[in-house]
Write an enzyme that holds these catalytic residues in place. Structure first.
Site, PDB file in Angstrom:
ATOM      1  CD1 TRP A  30      -1.477   2.455   1.405  1.00  0.00           C
ATOM      2  CD2 TRP A  30      -3.236   1.103   1.655  1.00  0.00           C
ATOM      3  NE1 TRP A  30      -2.579   3.244   1.626  1.00  0.00           N
ATOM      4  CE2 TRP A  30      -3.666   2.451   1.783  1.00  0.00           C
ATOM      5  CE3 TRP A  30      -4.168   0.073   1.783  1.00  0.00           C
ATOM      6  CZ2 TRP A  30      -4.995   2.784   2.040  1.00  0.00           C
ATOM      7  CZ3 TRP A  30      -5.491   0.415   2.039  1.00  0.00           C
ATOM      8  CH2 TRP A  30      -5.904   1.752   2.160  1.00  0.00           C
ATOM      9  CG  ASP A  60       2.957   6.219  11.158  1.00  0.00           C
ATOM     10  OD1 ASP A  60       2.061   5.444  11.530  1.00  0.00           O
ATOM     11  OD2 ASP A  60       2.871   6.898  10.118  1.00  0.00           O
ATOM     12  CD  GLU A 115      25.900 -10.394  -9.596  1.00  0.00           C
ATOM     13  OE1 GLU A 115      26.346  -9.282  -9.336  1.00  0.00           O
ATOM     14  OE2 GLU A 115      25.163 -10.628 -10.595  1.00  0.00           O
TER      15      GLU A 115
END
Ligand code: DGJ
Length: 728
Positions: free
Chosen positions: A477, A534, A614
């Site tokens: 989101w 947050d 790799e």
């Protein structure tokens, strides 16, 4: 443990290592008496002293006692307009036009278990895990009740706070400010640490001694922001990782916030944290209530490291809602940096074909799969699959990925709209705009008015249909611009002060709906990288893309700053291609893996463009990550060096809860010929145990912590080390 001394109106909250106390005094003012290392208790109000101070008004109840003033007493929830000139916590606009508040103690309630907040994120705790104290305050003149909520999580030294304001009068009241918490200290010899930055360089710690006057951080961008994080620390001047008294203050909120610390006269400090006062004005009709977002305090008497580890555990165990609870989230590959908008179904299948044999488990299709979206100038708002790129839609594509042994994830940006979109053409009034002004664009897009239920419902309906059309395991989101021109066509002029907060409530409501409709889907938050990293978002999205900067060396700093509050399991981190697209730096794939592994771990490169060598390294990295997943994601996190100190290397460590396992990670960041030998002192081990390092030599725990581990000399840029320690 919460202790109520009802006779003397003393309220004491004990956690394992700390004590917090308040008292309703002789004038029913709720006084904050103590917060700090755990003490036996009793009534600590003798710590609050009274003197006749000039320019300090005395409430009428104090009579002729000039030593009693709201301006000098440590308040639990500060008022305004009635004699305290320091930072207010609440400002009421009364029907008469006055802007003031005067609160007096009116009662208390004690409950087992942690309170919840309707429509807002909050820590969760069962009756065995937490207790709740509610203190009731009243403003008799305003006919307003203020309920102060305290959640006490004893083993975590965590005290949560929230505030509910109720209008029990007969006329409307306007709330001009409603802070989540206020914390007064009878000292000002403290440092304030804040976490700041910009897009591509988020959450760098900034530490300075507290000065006289008001200082702090805030956001008026509508989101918590890249620039300032809603988390601060107040601590002793000499507090370090392992010693000193530290107070963390975290706000569980994703919109405009304000955290202010005021060094006031007589060497006192006040911290006030909550929704930003900027443009905020909330009308409470009679009988209505308003709830301020939750704040969460952790006090650590033993340094910043312990404070961080307590927050990490609290967030992991009581905030995040993880569909993989107890298990392991998948290692993913995301196509964004490898393709940007230039992909189709066959290209994605080719990614999966190359990534699956390396052990990668989830393919994430980023921006560009919907509407008319070949660049970032169009398409947002039209959440239907672009069949030119993905013929047959997700129904056709997802099984092709699953056949290769991988699950499938998808990118969305629900809050935004492009002017060049069907949605905007049909509903131009759904985007924020101030009447008679032309709104500012950000990334050439506008912001939808998510304060309006019909807007949310429309967008959610489209997204739900896409997510239901196939077996989707993951959603990212995103949110790629700050809010401007914030004005809602759905509210009258005198209620426009509610729009910013209603927007955040709308985002939370949709996230909650998404979580409930798709309980097994992993949701990753994102906002142009780490612009909304947050604790509010973490309640709905167990992981958040940490930064659009995937350079391993810059990430050392970003992830270091982020770690002061947020756990490794929350930090979205990927290995990307070199030279890095953000700064052009080339680092070895080993260093990139070491850094990304101290996050949610995944890849963001074209696996078909990697060499065989790799590929072998990637295979080993993925296998190593899976093997040590629980240690990495849930181990106690120790910062061993500060990457901002420009030392020769950055190192950190995860230790299992039984201290029998540890992982040391190190990246050398500067190189010199003829370097001195370096010895790395470890932390958190059991001094009695002996640890084998990477299955080879063994060392006693006390020696590793006191003398250190002898590091090799590094040759070549950005060499890295991972040392797995297991007790023998
Ligand atoms: C910003 C995100 O941080 C990137 O990872 C990517 O998803 C882009 N948006 C897509 O537009």
């Amino acid at each position: 443990m919460i202790l109520l001394d009802k006779e003397n109106n003393v309220f004491t909250l004990h956690t394992q290592n700390t004590t917090y106390q308040m008292k309703a005094d002789q004038h029913s003012v709720l006084v904050h008496t103590y917060y700090g290392p755990r003490v036996a208790g009793g009534d600590l109000s003798y710590l609050v002293r009274y003197a006749d101070r000039a320019c300090a008004p005395n409430p009428s109840e104090a009579g002729l006692d000039r030593t009693y003033s709201l301006n000098t007493i440590p308040q639990e929830y500060s008022t305004c307009g009635v004699g305290d000139f320091r930072l207010p916590s609440i400002e009421l606009e009364l029907p008469c036009g006055s802007r003031s508040a005067d609160l007096r103690y009116a009662g208390c309630q004690l409950r087992r278990g942690k309170y919840a907040l309707e429509g807002l994120p909050a820590f969760r705790g069962s009756e065995e895990e937490a207790e709740t104290l509610v203190l009731l305050l009243e403003d008799a003149a305003a006919q307003v009740r203020v309920e102060l909520y305290y959640g006490v999580f004893e083993p975590l030294d965590l005290i949560t706070r929230a505030v509910r304001v109720v209008n029990f009068g007969e006329g409307p009241i306007r709330l001009r400010q409603c802070a989540s918490l206020c914390l007064d200290f009878l000292r000002s010899d403290l440092d304030l640490i804040t976490f700041n930055g910009c897009h591509l360089m988020e959450r760098s710690p900034d530490r300075a001694p507290l000065r006289s006057g008001v200082q702090g951080v805030d956001s008026i961008r509508g989101a918590s922001s890249h620039q300032h994080n809603p988390f601060v620390v107040l601590c002793d001047h000499d507090a370090k990782e392992d010693y000193g008294l530290c107070y963390g203050a975290l706000l569980l909120y994703s919109g405009n916030f304000q955290i202010s610390a005021e060094g006031s006269q007589y060497d006192n400090t006040r911290l006030v944290m909550g929704i930003n006062r900027y443009q905020f004005c909330w009308t409470l009709e009679p009988g209505q209530s308003f709830t301020a977002p939750e704040g969460a305090l952790v006090c650590s008497p033993s340094g910043l490291g312990q404070m961080s580890r307590q927050y990490h555990r609290a967030i992991r165990e009581h905030l995040i809602q993880d569909p993989y609870e107890g298990g392991r989230r998948p290692v993913l590959i995301n196509n964004w940096e490898a393709t940007y908008f230039d992909f189709d179904a066959d290209k994605l299948v080719d990614f999966a074909k190359a990534a699956a044999p390396l052990g990668v488990e989830l393919l994430v299709m980023d921006d560009g799969w919907f509407g008319k979206r070949d660049d970032d100038n169009s398409g947002l708002g039209d959440w239907t699959v672009n069949e030119r790129k993905l013929p047959g839609g997700l129904k056709a594509l997802v099984p092709r990925i699953q056949e290769l042994g991988m699950s499938f994830g998808i990118w969305i940006e629900p809050e935004m709209v492009s002017e060049d979109s069907q949605l905007y053409r049909e509903h131009p009034d759904w985007a924020f705009r101030v009447p008679s002004r032309t709104p500012a664009r950000g990334r050439n897009q506008l912001v939808l008015d998510f304060s309006r239920p019909e807007v949310r419902q429309h967008v959610y309906g489209q997204i739900k249909a896409v997510l239901s059309s196939a077996d989707i395991a993951y959603v990212k989101w995103d949110m790629n611009r700050s809010l401007s021109d914030v004005w809602s066509a759905a509210l009258p002029p005198n209620r426009q002060g509610e729009v910013y907060h209603r927007y955040v409530l709308g985002v939370y409501e949709m996230l909650d709906q998404l979580r409930r409709d798709f309980p097994h889907m992993l949701i990753e938050g994102c906002a142009g990288g780490g612009g909304r990293f947050d604790a509010g978002m973490l309640y709905y999205t167990p992981q958040i893309w940490c930064s659009d900067n995937t350079d391993a060396i810059d990430r050392l700093r970003i992830q270091y700053g982020t770690s002061f509050c947020y756990p490794v399991s929350a930090m979205g981190a990927h290995v990307s291609a070199v030279p890095n697209e953000a700064n052009g730096r080339t680092t070895p794939i080993e260093a990139r893996g070491t850094v990304a592994m101290s996050g949610t771990f995944g890849y963001e490169l074209d696996p078909n463009k990697t060499t065989q060598e790799e590929k072998e390294v990637i295979k080993q990295q993925v296998a190593f990550f899976k093997e040590h997943y629980h240690l990495i994601q849930r181990g106690g996190y120790y910062r061993l060096t500060d990457p901002f100190a420009n030392g020769p290397y950055t190192a950190w460590e995860q230790v299992s809860s039984d201290r029998r396992e540890a992982l040391i990670s190190l990246v050398a960041t500067s190189l010199q010929a003829a370097p001195p030998f370096q010895t790395l002192r470890l932390k958190g081990l059991d001094p009695q145990l002996t640890y084998q390092v990477n299955g080879g030599d063994s060392y006693p725990g006390d020696v590793l912590m006191n003398a250190g581990y002898p590091l090799p000399l590094f040759h070549g840029d950005y060499q890295s080390l991972q040392l797995y320690l297991s007790a023998i």
